[in-house]
Design a protein around this motif. Structure first.
Motif, PDB file in Angstrom:
ATOM      1  N   ARG B  47       0.835  -1.202   0.000  1.00  0.00           N
ATOM      2  CA  ARG B  47       0.000   0.000   0.000  1.00  0.00           C
ATOM      3  C   ARG B  47       0.873   1.255   0.000  1.00  0.00           C
ATOM      4  O   ARG B  47       0.609   2.219  -0.693  1.00  0.00           O
ATOM      5  N   ARG B  48       1.919   1.161   0.800  1.00  0.00           N
ATOM      6  CA  ARG B  48       2.779   2.336   0.897  1.00  0.00           C
ATOM      7  C   ARG B  48       3.592   2.573  -0.379  1.00  0.00           C
ATOM      8  O   ARG B  48       3.923   3.701  -0.714  1.00  0.00           O
ATOM      9  N   SER B  49       3.930   1.456  -1.060  1.00  0.00           N
ATOM     10  CA  SER B  49       4.853   1.610  -2.189  1.00  0.00           C
ATOM     11  C   SER B  49       4.160   1.564  -3.538  1.00  0.00           C
ATOM     12  O   SER B  49       4.826   1.625  -4.571  1.00  0.00           O
ATOM     13  N   SER B  50       2.847   1.424  -3.518  1.00  0.00           N
ATOM     14  CA  SER B  50       2.169   1.174  -4.795  1.00  0.00           C
ATOM     15  C   SER B  50       2.445   2.275  -5.820  1.00  0.00           C
ATOM     16  O   SER B  50       2.744   2.008  -6.980  1.00  0.00           O
ATOM     17  N   ARG B  51       2.392   3.514  -5.368  1.00  0.00           N
ATOM     18  CA  ARG B  51       2.602   4.601  -6.318  1.00  0.00           C
ATOM     19  C   ARG B  51       4.044   4.601  -6.831  1.00  0.00           C
ATOM     20  O   ARG B  51       4.298   4.733  -8.024  1.00  0.00           O
ATOM     21  N   ARG B  52       4.959   4.408  -5.903  1.00  0.00           N
ATOM     22  CA  ARG B  52       6.365   4.398  -6.306  1.00  0.00           C
ATOM     23  C   ARG B  52       6.655   3.226  -7.251  1.00  0.00           C
ATOM     24  O   ARG B  52       7.363   3.357  -8.249  1.00  0.00           O
ATOM     25  N   VAL B  53       6.052   2.058  -6.943  1.00  0.00           N
ATOM     26  CA  VAL B  53       6.292   0.882  -7.783  1.00  0.00           C
ATOM     27  C   VAL B  53       5.733   1.101  -9.178  1.00  0.00           C
ATOM     28  O   VAL B  53       6.370   0.770 -10.185  1.00  0.00           O
ATOM     29  N   ARG B  54       4.536   1.679  -9.230  1.00  0.00           N
ATOM     30  CA  ARG B  54       3.951   1.939 -10.557  1.00  0.00           C
ATOM     31  C   ARG B  54       4.844   2.873 -11.367  1.00  0.00           C
ATOM     32  O   ARG B  54       5.113   2.639 -12.540  1.00  0.00           O
ATOM     33  N   VAL B  55       5.286   3.915 -10.694  1.00  0.00           N
ATOM     34  CA  VAL B  55       6.160   4.868 -11.383  1.00  0.00           C
ATOM     35  C   VAL B  55       7.449   4.186 -11.808  1.00  0.00           C
ATOM     36  O   VAL B  55       7.935   4.367 -12.928  1.00  0.00           O
ATOM     37  N   ARG B  56       7.988   3.354 -10.917  1.00  0.00           N
ATOM     38  CA  ARG B  56       9.253   2.691 -11.238  1.00  0.00           C
ATOM     39  C   ARG B  56       9.087   1.733 -12.415  1.00  0.00           C
ATOM     40  O   ARG B  56       9.914   1.682 -13.323  1.00  0.00           O
ATOM     41  N   ARG B  57       7.975   0.977 -12.369  1.00  0.00           N
ATOM     42  CA  ARG B  57       7.754   0.041 -13.477  1.00  0.00           C
ATOM     43  C   ARG B  57       7.612   0.772 -14.802  1.00  0.00           C
ATOM     44  O   ARG B  57       8.177   0.373 -15.822  1.00  0.00           O
ATOM     45  N   LEU B  58       6.847   1.808 -14.764  1.00  0.00           N
ATOM     46  CA  LEU B  58       6.657   2.581 -15.992  1.00  0.00           C
ATOM     47  C   LEU B  58       7.974   3.175 -16.458  1.00  0.00           C
ATOM     48  O   LEU B  58       8.320   3.130 -17.656  1.00  0.00           O
ATOM     49  N   LEU B  59       8.725   3.678 -15.492  1.00  0.00           N
ATOM     50  CA  LEU B  59      10.017   4.277 -15.827  1.00  0.00           C
ATOM     51  C   LEU B  59      10.956   3.229 -16.417  1.00  0.00           C
ATOM     52  O   LEU B  59      11.658   3.471 -17.411  1.00  0.00           O
ATOM     53  N   LEU B  60      10.933   2.044 -15.816  1.00  0.00           N
ATOM     54  CA  LEU B  60      11.804   0.964 -16.291  1.00  0.00           C
ATOM     55  C   LEU B  60      11.436   0.566 -17.712  1.00  0.00           C
ATOM     56  O   LEU B  60      12.306   0.381 -18.574  1.00  0.00           O
ATOM     57  N   LEU B  61      10.142   0.464 -17.953  1.00  0.00           N
ATOM     58  CA  LEU B  61       9.693   0.117 -19.305  1.00  0.00           C
ATOM     59  C   LEU B  61      10.114   1.183 -20.306  1.00  0.00           C
ATOM     60  O   LEU B  61      10.624   0.888 -21.393  1.00  0.00           O
ATOM     61  N   LEU B  62       9.932   2.411 -19.915  1.00  0.00           N
ATOM     62  CA  LEU B  62      10.301   3.505 -20.816  1.00  0.00           C
ATOM     63  C   LEU B  62      11.803   3.510 -21.084  1.00  0.00           C
ATOM     64  O   LEU B  62      12.244   3.686 -22.218  1.00  0.00           O
TER      65      LEU B  62
END
Lengths: 306, 716
Positions: B47-62
């Protein structure tokens, strides 16, 4: 070592399971090191137990005929040229209760032994040490259903009953520590030392209530908190489905992505537990299952000294 | 600045961007299962990291997609082009690229690629990224042999890239005057304001040092000219064979021939190993001392074992300019020349013999030419039996008249390619000659005539353009004017194909010839001895007789031991009687061509073959065969670059801006070139992106935490 007390034996087919030679060697070393600390309060782990005494020096008094010659303090005589006899007070026997958590979460084993095996080994070792010192020791196993209680006794053969109960228990179900402590506390009429060995994954508030209940009844409290290394560090490296051992929770996640937050949450939990133990007057110590057992015994001896 | 791609098809590699997306999606299906006691903390952490993880995943994909796109872009070799450096963007512009396709562009650069490859990349870069309103034309500075000047045309960027890809360096010398003339012609027709000429060349001294643009048709001073000089690659011609030839006292098999090669040493070593190869086999080798910066002649003596065309090759160790490390020579080795002399009036003594002076003149030790002649004397009647094979010339000296049978033999002999040399004499019967050989002689003999002793005839007009008499052209030594003639044949009108080589002062023919069939007949209207003239006592007699015989035998012309230069034409000459026939030429690459003789002027034919390849060209014609060696132009062997002042001098009146370019084609001064390779910055960007990906994807290192872990101890 008292010849009347034999090392605890394991269940048939598993002899000495809870007395690993390495662990016992460590305990022995700690005993020797702790002897100077406890020497003033008790006869000592070795000498007093060998003589079958459990007394403590009180004062000197002038020798009077009829006194046993072996009680004369010859060192004092050499300095004062008068006979004095040592007066002893009988030591107050300790009553200790080992509360061992046997919930399903205690069955988790990371790279080494499970938390329950670790807890049982630790409890058996403590019981053995206590009985060596003529202390009365009882056992409460908190698993699924009602707690199983073995009353405190100081007879050496009582160790076998304790070990049998520990071996009979299997980690299962969820444990309500508060309820278990409250239930058992009602039957403890004499104050003593309560040692809780658990992973403390229960609700902290319930735990605090249970500890306060015991503290209210003037019991001394020790909390030996067990944790697996995996629980502390979450070392998993790939996408994983995590299933809760005590409930229906499931979670699929990449541990690498939440590791930082998980560790923070775990540290918060540890701090909470530590704080509530302090508030409840309990000594607290954290044990990781890949570490030696001797630290728990040392902790007990330190407590025993106090 | 506009982005251009040198290899746009490589952009297809960008499709690989689907790989990380697929990995990203597939990875979710490969999960492990763990029964864990602290799931509620995991939920809390998620719950705490969901936003960061989403951003990180998207960033990694990009980042991963970006890395692949950058990689594909790198493969496409992007360049930044600044047409605005000369052209205003958005307006039509015409660029003529003069690409140096001369031989020196085959020199290998430091990366073992020919310079021409770098030049081609540069040409592509100029056009890549150009807008649709821009046009380009390619002019090859060293044109293909046989191509006309006005062959270039305008392309769009894509068409221009195709034209550049089709261009290649060839064994030829640059012709800047022709190239600039073509460029100005193209630009004149464009009719727009924005025009430019870009020259891409190594400006090697060997080729450009001898050019001159004194007069350029359609020269337009308003057209800016940029010269992109490929250099600085260390391509150096260590040594080269710049000339090769052969000489010798005899061209006969087994006789010594001296092959002479000129070695130009531009490298640091003074001692060079030189090899001579004969017909593909090593014949001789030696270490020759040629001081650096100088040239030296190296001579090898050969004894060709057999007659025919011999393939000679002089080789040097390979260097960065392999084109001139070998040089070829076709060596013609002939059998001895055989002459049959018919003495129509044998004398009592040797000196009274009709053919005495002829034999003396043709003795090999006196022969100025390199071919020995074997003279067989017969007579006094003309031969009635078939002429022996290998007889190159039959001489009839003062023969009364050939009989009917002899006339047939002689006619057949000449028609088959033999040559007949006829000396008139006092014993000759004009009527009998007219009856027997009227069709064979270049003119009908009407009678013999004598001159008064005090008024002898003298030689008047001489055709010095004829091969046998060319060497007597004044002021060369030797004159016929001093000879006195008292006996001669009076001739009627010559046949149309006859050619009078020399006349008496009164205009009567003295030497007259014509071709019959594949042979030739030369009629000398006086005697070969002292009976009718005193020519035999004059210095010109010996060379005259020798040259007449050699010419008739077809051996007067220079043999094939003269090298040819690529781009020159091989010329084959023939008489008019060979009209309709042709020469078969086989190129070094094995292609066979049939060349037809074309009429040049009255009485002569010629066939020409282009020489675009280096190697031996084998030819055959009417039973004869030979070989011509075609070599690289020696002028291209000097790779040292011209200085800026020298270039300005050579290109005057064109005022060119010189830009130095590295061998790979990237400009050392991008602002001047207007084209900048994006390889390096893209590579750095790719490395940065990969580093970023590693940082994002990798575990987060907390050094303080690591320090606390040792020794491991859980805090309480």
């Amino acid at each position: 070592m008292d010849a009347s007390i034999s090392p605890p034996r394991g269940a048939p087919g598993r002899p000495g399971r809870y007395f690993d030679p390495v662990v016992l060697a460590g305990i022995s070393n700690l005993t020797l090191r702790a002897r100077h600390v406890v020497e003033g309060l008790m006869a000592g782990l070795h000498r007093s137990s060998l003589r079958g005494l459990s007394v403590e020096f009180s004062e000197h008094r002038p020798y009077s005929p009829g006194d046993e010659l072996r009680r004369i303090d010859w060192k004092l005589f050499s300095r004062q040229d008068r006979y004095f006899v040592k007066e002893y007070e009988a030591e107050t026997n300790l009553r200790a209760y080992l509360f061992v958590d046997a919930s399903a979460s205690m069955g988790y084993a990371g790279a080494g032994i499970s938390k329950y095996d670790y807890a049982a080994t630790l409890a058996a070792s403590l019981a053995y040490l206590m009985l060596l010192q003529r202390d009365a020791v009882g056992l409460v196993v908190m698993g699924a259903g009602a707690p199983r209680v073995i009353p405190a006794r100081s007879q050496p053969h009582h160790l076998h009953a304790i070990i049998a109960e520990l071996e009979a228990a299997r980690p299962a179900g969820a444990t309500d520590v508060r309820a278990a402590l409250a239930e058992v506390a009602g039957g403890l009429h004499r104050r003593g030392l309560c040692i809780l060995i658990s992973d403390l994954l229960d609700d902290p508030q319930g735990l605090e209530q249970g500890l306060r209940h015991l503290h209210h009844r003037r019991h001394d409290l020790m909390v030996l908190h067990l944790a697996d290394r995996d629980e502390l560090e979450l070392p998993f490296q790939k996408l994983t489905l995590f299933r809760d051992l005590e409930g229906a929770l499931e979670l699929t996640t990449d541990p690498r992505e939440i590791r930082r937050e998980y560790r923070a949450a775990m540290n918060e939990h540890l701090a909470t537990v530590r704080a509530l133990c302090r508030r409840s007057g309990a000594d607290y110590d954290l044990f990781v299952t890949d570490q030696p057992l001797d630290r728990g015994l040392v902790r007990y001896l330190a407590r025993r000294e106090g | 600045m506009a982005l251009g791609l040198l290899a746009p098809l490589n952009l297809l590699a960008a499709l690989a961007v689907a790989v990380p997306v697929a990995i990203h999606l597939l990875q979710r299906k490969r999960e492990a299962t763990v029964d864990f006691p602290a799931v509620r903390f995991l939920l809390l952490a998620q719950r705490r990291s969901s936003r960061r993880v989403r951003v990180r995943r998207l960033l990694l994909l990009l980042v991963r997609c970006l890395a692949l796109l950058l990689f594909a872009l790198l493969l496409a070799r992007p360049v930044l082009q600044a047409p605005g450096a000369i052209f205003r963007e958005g307006e039509p512009g015409f660029t003529v690229v003069i690409l140096d396709t001369s031989l020196s562009m085959t020199a290998l650069a430091a990366d073992a690629r020919p310079r021409f490859e770098g030049a081609r990349d540069l040409a592509r870069a100029i056009a890549s990224g150009a807008g649709g309103e821009q046009r380009f034309a390619l002019v090859e500075a060293a044109p293909r042999p046989g191509t006309s000047a006005a062959t270039s045309r305008w392309f769009d960027a894509a068409g221009f890239a195709g034209a550049v890809a089709a261009a290649s360096a060839r064994p030829a010398v640059v012709e800047p005057a022709r190239a600039f003339a073509e460029a100005y012609r193209l630009l004149r027709d464009s009719g727009v304001a924005q025009r430019r000429i870009v020259v891409i060349s190594d400006l090697a001294r060997g080729g450009w040092d001898r050019v001159s643009l004194d007069e350029l048709p359609l020269f337009d001073a308003a057209v800016p000219v940029r010269v992109l000089r490929l250099g600085g690659d260390g391509a150096r011609n260590r040594a080269g064979v710049v000339r090769v030839g052969a000489r010798g006292e005899s061209r006969v098999a087994g006789e010594p021939r001296v092959v002479r090669a000129e070695i130009a040493n531009n490298g640091p070593e003074a001692v060079l190993p030189v090899e001579l190869w004969l017909d593909g086999k090593l014949a001789a080798s030696r270490l020759e001392t040629v001081p650096p910066g100088t040239s030296a002649a190296v001579e090898f003596t050969l004894r060709p074992p057999t007659a025919g065309a011999q393939l000679v090759e002089v080789r040097l160790p390979a260097d960065r300019y392999p084109a001139d490390d070998r040089r070829l020579l076709g060596l013609e080795v002939a059998p001895p020349l055989s002459v049959l002399a018919i003495d129509g009036e044998p004398g009592a003594s040797l000196t009274q013999s009709e053919t005495f002076f002829l034999q003396e003149a043709l003795r090999s030790e006196r022969l100025a030419a390199t071919l020995p002649i074997r003279v067989t004397v017969g007579g006094p009647e003309a031969p009635a039996a078939p002429i022996a094979d290998g007889t190159a010339v039959v001489v009839l000296a003062n023969v009364r008249a050939p009989g009917e049978k002899a006339a047939a033999v002689l006619t057949e002999y000449v028609a088959a390619g033999g040559s007949l040399l006829v000396f008139w004499g006092g014993s000759c019967d004009a009527e009998a000659w007219r009856l027997a050989l009227s069709g064979l002689l270049p003119a009908r003999v009407s009678a013999s005539e004598t001159a008064p002793p005090d008024r002898p005839w003298r030689v008047g007009e001489v055709d010095y353009t004829s091969p046998p008499l060319a060497i007597f052209r004044p002021p060369a030594s030797g004159t016929f004017a001093t000879a006195s003639f008292t006996l001669r044949a009076r001739l009627d009108r010559p046949t149309p194909a006859a050619r009078v080589l020399a006349r008496f002062e009164d205009g009567a023919p003295w030497l007259i010839e014509h071709r019959v069939g594949r042979g030739r007949v030369l009629f000398v209207a006086s005697t070969a001895d002292l009976e009718g003239n005193d020519l035999a006592t004059r210095p010109v007699f010996v060379p005259l007789i020798q040259r007449l015989v050699l010419w008739l035998a077809g051996s007067l012309e220079e043999a094939a031991d003269v090298e040819h230069i690529a781009g020159e034409q091989l010329e084959f000459a023939a008489g008019a009687e060979l009209a309709g026939t042709g020469v078969t030429v086989e190129t070094p690459g094995g292609a066979r061509r049939e060349l037809e003789f074309r009429a040049l002027d009255a009485g002569s034919l010629a066939a020409t073959a282009e020489t675009g390849e280096i190697g031996f060209y084998r030819w055959s014609h009417q039973g004869r065969a030979g070989v011509a060696a075609v070599n690289v132009p020696a002028a291209e062997s000097d790779l040292s670059p011209l200085g800026a002042d020298e270039i300005a001098e050579r290109l005057r009146p064109v005022r060119a801006e010189l830009v130095e370019v590295t061998p790979s084609g990237a400009a050392s001064d991008p602002a001047q070139l207007g084209v900048r390779s994006l390889t390096r910055p893209l590579l750095l960007a790719l490395l940065a992106v990969l580093l970023l990906e590693t940082v994002i994807a990798g575990p987060r290192v907390r050094w303080r935490e690591l320090a606390r872990r040792r020794p491991p101890h859980p805090g309480n």
